[in-house]
Design a protein around this motif. Structure first.
Motif, PDB file in Angstrom:
ATOM      1  N   GLN A 221     -13.910 -21.276   8.501  1.00  0.00           N
ATOM      2  CA  GLN A 221     -13.639 -19.852   8.283  1.00  0.00           C
ATOM      3  C   GLN A 221     -13.413 -19.127   9.607  1.00  0.00           C
ATOM      4  O   GLN A 221     -12.546 -18.252   9.706  1.00  0.00           O
ATOM      5  CB  GLN A 221     -14.791 -19.219   7.511  1.00  0.00           C
TER       6      GLN A 221
ATOM      7  N   ALA B 228     -16.445 -16.550  -2.462  1.00  0.00           N
ATOM      8  CA  ALA B 228     -14.994 -16.715  -2.633  1.00  0.00           C
ATOM      9  C   ALA B 228     -14.633 -17.183  -4.033  1.00  0.00           C
ATOM     10  O   ALA B 228     -13.519 -16.941  -4.510  1.00  0.00           O
ATOM     11  CB  ALA B 228     -14.467 -17.698  -1.585  1.00  0.00           C
TER      12      ALA B 228
ATOM     13  N   ARG C 269     -14.312  -9.166   2.362  1.00  0.00           N
ATOM     14  CA  ARG C 269     -15.178  -9.856   1.403  1.00  0.00           C
ATOM     15  C   ARG C 269     -15.791  -8.859   0.421  1.00  0.00           C
ATOM     16  O   ARG C 269     -15.842  -7.651   0.678  1.00  0.00           O
ATOM     17  CB  ARG C 269     -16.312 -10.585   2.147  1.00  0.00           C
TER      18      ARG C 269
ATOM     19  N   ALA D  81      -9.968 -20.108  10.827  1.00  0.00           N
ATOM     20  CA  ALA D  81      -8.928 -19.473  10.019  1.00  0.00           C
ATOM     21  C   ALA D  81      -8.690 -18.031  10.442  1.00  0.00           C
ATOM     22  O   ALA D  81      -7.559 -17.532  10.400  1.00  0.00           O
ATOM     23  CB  ALA D  81      -9.312 -19.533   8.542  1.00  0.00           C
ATOM     24  N   GLU D  82      -9.728 -17.355  10.880  1.00  0.00           N
ATOM     25  CA  GLU D  82      -9.592 -15.956  11.277  1.00  0.00           C
ATOM     26  C   GLU D  82      -9.219 -15.784  12.743  1.00  0.00           C
ATOM     27  O   GLU D  82      -8.546 -14.817  13.103  1.00  0.00           O
ATOM     28  CB  GLU D  82     -10.909 -15.205  11.002  1.00  0.00           C
TER      29      GLU D  82
ATOM     30  N   ARG E 128     -14.497  -9.738   7.698  1.00  0.00           N
ATOM     31  CA  ARG E 128     -15.623  -9.679   6.759  1.00  0.00           C
ATOM     32  C   ARG E 128     -15.511  -8.490   5.818  1.00  0.00           C
ATOM     33  O   ARG E 128     -15.982  -8.538   4.683  1.00  0.00           O
ATOM     34  CB  ARG E 128     -16.944  -9.632   7.531  1.00  0.00           C
TER      35      ARG E 128
ATOM     36  N   TRP F  32     -21.064 -17.898   7.473  1.00  0.00           N
ATOM     37  CA  TRP F  32     -19.768 -18.449   7.876  1.00  0.00           C
ATOM     38  C   TRP F  32     -19.881 -19.955   8.084  1.00  0.00           C
ATOM     39  O   TRP F  32     -20.958 -20.480   8.368  1.00  0.00           O
ATOM     40  CB  TRP F  32     -19.298 -17.830   9.201  1.00  0.00           C
ATOM     41  N   ASP F  33     -18.727 -20.632   7.982  1.00  0.00           N
ATOM     42  CA  ASP F  33     -18.650 -21.994   8.505  1.00  0.00           C
ATOM     43  C   ASP F  33     -17.539 -22.038   9.565  1.00  0.00           C
ATOM     44  O   ASP F  33     -16.806 -21.065   9.767  1.00  0.00           O
ATOM     45  CB  ASP F  33     -18.427 -23.034   7.402  1.00  0.00           C
TER      46      ASP F  33
END
Length: 671
Positions: free
Chosen positions: A333, A317, A390, A336-337, A387, A329-330
């Motif tokens: 994240q 990012a 990204r 958030a999605e 994803r 991922w964490d």
């Protein structure tokens, strides 16, 4: 810009703007070294190699380091995937000199191509006991200038010692007791807690798992199923997009080295399809479908072939190049999605922890337990879509003949098992590219890119893998041209690769002469050329009733029977062949009937589902041209009819599915 601008290899093109005056491997580079009386700096890597990128950024893009290289050496850059023959002989030297190998591989050669000093990654400053790359350059250049006789003598000694290691094995035939002993040797190295073999790092043992599935006894099946389950549920498998990473850096299959290689996925696709055929496992079916979807979506080229690899690194990012940035991922994240509720559920479902299972608080995605399939599918789709925004990993889009050959065979098998005509069409498209582009003047080339074939000649694994793929395409499509092409490829193998003692060299007799002619029977990440050619000869013998090629397969397998006994982890493909040869012989199934008759299709699919591994299955009208198995076969009562044969001697014909299955399962090992 250096001398790599016209290369077909994406890896070489990554280095075309380096200040290092790179040349491609070839006589021009050696002639320049002789003219200038300089040693050659050989750097070998591949496009998806993380540490190759690191050394490139640190050293090869550095102007001062490049000036030192250019002043004292003739620098040569090689893509190991394009020239595996060059990689093989100098990797042998590197391992002999240093006790280890890997990429990037850095080897210093005399102008005659003989190695005298080697290593892998060298840092820009001394680190963890490693000298800096510039220190190595200075030491080698000084030795060459001031002690040339000593350097040349060392090179001669190294080459002589390596030549003495080439031991010809005694030919032998494996017995059932030998195969049991090999299985027991595998069991001693099996990880009973995490599955797989050995400790970290763990590589997908594709060929060994195929051998264990063919053995079919309880212990073998348990080892295979545990390993296949652990890999499919772990972080080495892309739980959102499908496909396997190259290996796991830990013993638990949690954190992969994130690059995705075509050869791994080609071989694993075949193994998971075989596992599903034997077990009807939903997990196996999911992996097969998702892996094919990924291959077609992300790896297929505009010409119909399949690209070599996806990089491990991509931009995070913050715009920095990081390994695994595309995949990790964490919890924040996920929330958030997906929102708090689904995000929390996804974190638990995929083992995304507060501390992270990877690095910097990030986690790989694992799917260790069964969960609500409908909710999982909805969450996976939303995360996959997110994803896609990204930065993507780079793709090495060259087409490698052998890797595409292994994939075509696995795709054909999966297409016939799951009744997917679109998968078969993808396999045929890749096969067409290999024939139309890689077959040049009666010889096979190893790579192509954007439809332009490279100069590197095919090696043994290319000829064998592509021949086997063509034979499978011919059977599935009932197009005899493919079988003829497979035979042409194997004729070149017989003429150019045979060693005169039943075995085979990895390079052709008329190929470029290296300081040694490579001949490695061991499987590594891919099957060896020898084991590949054993499978190809055996398949063609089964298809055409060719006793001569059956004898060639048997003789080639016998040359390294001792390897199966002593080191089955490194002889999985020969082990699998030995199981079929000794315990579960393949059959030939001839199904005669109209191709568009549903009853013909049902008999054919039943044959694919229940015949022993390595079997030949052909369905078509009686006396179809180019397929001896269909000659003189007639229908019974005007119904599609199946003949189960061994060595073209057939049982009574049957028209009933249950009767066909009973004949196919008779004589197979008990499960």
């Amino acid at each position: 810009m250096n001398r790599l601008e016209n290369a077909t290899s994406p890896y070489l093109l990554q280095h075309k703007d380096n200040p290092v005056d790179w040349q491609e491997w070839g006589e021009e580079a050696f002639a320049r070294a002789r003219e200038l009386n300089r040693p050659i700096l050989l750097s070998v890597g591949y496009a998806a190699c993380h540490w190759c990128h690191v050394m490139a950024h640190e050293s090869f893009e550095d102007v001062d380091t490049a000036a030192q290289v250019n002043a004292d050496f003739v620098p040569v850059k090689v893509d190991r995937e394009e020239r595996p023959d060059v990689d093989a002989v100098y990797m042998q030297a590197t391992q002999a000199m240093t006790g280890q190998g890997g990429w990037p591989m850095t080897v210093f050669l005399t102008p005659q191509g003989k190695p005298f000093y080697a290593g892998t990654y060298f840092p820009p400053i001394p680190h963890h006991g490693l000298p800096s790359f510039r220190q190595v350059l200075d030491a080698v250049a000084t030795a060459w200038r001031e002690r040339p006789g000593e350097v040349l003598g060392s090179a001669e000694q190294i080459v002589e010692q390596l030549a003495q290691r080439q031991v010809v094995a005694d030919a032998a035939t494996l017995t059932a007791a030998d195969l049991t002993a090999a299985r027991d040797e595998l069991a001693r190295g099996f990880d009973p807690i995490n599955a797989g073999f050995g400790s970290a790092p763990k590589f997908p043992p594709s060929m060994v798992l195929e051998a264990l599935l063919r053995l079919g006894d309880e212990d073998s099946t348990t080892m295979a199923e545990q390993a296949l389950t652990a890999m499919a549920r772990g972080g080495i498998y892309d739980q959102l997009g499908g496909g396997f990473a190259r290996y796991s850096v830990d013993a638990q299959w949690v954190v992969p080295h994130f690059e995705k290689m075509l050869y791994d996925n080609a071989l694993l696709l075949g193994v998971y399809a075989h596992w599903w055929r034997l077990s009807d496992s939903p997990l196996a079916a999911r992996v097969v479908h998702e892996t094919v979807d990924w291959l077609v979506r992300e790896m297929r080229t505009d010409q119909g072939g399949f690209a070599a690899s996806l990089d491990a690194d991509s931009l995070d990012a913050a715009g920095k190049l990081k390994e695994g940035a595309f995949y990790a991922w964490d919890r924040a994240q996920l929330v958030a999605e997906l929102g708090e509720e689904d995000g929390g559920w996804a974190a638990e479902c995929f083992t995304v922890t507060d501390d992270g299972t990877f690095e910097h608080g990030l986690s790989t995605l694992q799917l260790l337990h069964e969960v609500d399939p409908q909710r999982l599918q909805a969450v996976r789709q939303r995360l996959f879509t997110a994803r896609e925004r990204r930065s993507r990993p780079g793709r090495d889009d060259k087409v490698v003949a052998a890797w595409n050959g292994w994939l075509v065979e696995s795709l054909v098998q999966a297409a016939m098992l799951f009744d997917r005509s679109d998968w078969l069409a993808a396999a045929v498209g890749a096969a067409e590219l290999l024939w139309q582009t890689h077959w040049v003047d009666g010889r096979l080339r190893r790579t192509s890119r954007d439809g332009r074939v490279g100069d590197a000649p095919g090696i043994l694994e290319d000829y064998a893998a592509v021949a086997q793929a063509f034979a499978r395409v011919g059977m599935a499509t009932l197009d005899p041209a493919w079988v003829g092409r497979a035979s042409e490829l194997l004729s070149v193998v017989e003429e150019q690769f045979a060693d005169g003692s039943g075995g085979y060299f990895d390079t052709a007799a008329d190929a470029e002469a290296l300081y040694a002619r490579p001949k490695d029977p061991t499987d590594n990440a891919t099957p060896s050329g020898l084991s590949s050619v054993v499978h190809a000869f055996e398949l063609m013998a089964q298809l055409g009733g060719d006793d001569r090629r059956a004898a060639l397969a048997e003789a080639a397998a016998a040359t390294n029977a001792a390897l199966v006994r002593s080191a089955p982890r490194f002889a999985g493909w020969l082990f699998a062949d030995a199981v079929s040869r000794t315990l579960a012989p393949p059959v030939q199934v001839a199904i005669v009937g109209a191709p568009d008759d549903p009853a013909t299709a049902e008999l054919r699919r039943a044959a694919y589902l229940h015949a022993p591994a390595g079997s030949v299955i052909v369905a078509g009208l009686p006396d179809s041209a180019g397929f001896p198995l269909l000659a003189n076969r007639t229908t019974v009562s005007d119904q599609p009819t199946a003949y189960v044969c061994r060595h073209f001697i057939c049982r009574l014909p049957v028209t009933d599915l249950d009767a066909l299955v009973a004949q196919l399962e008779r004589g197979q090992p008990a499960r």
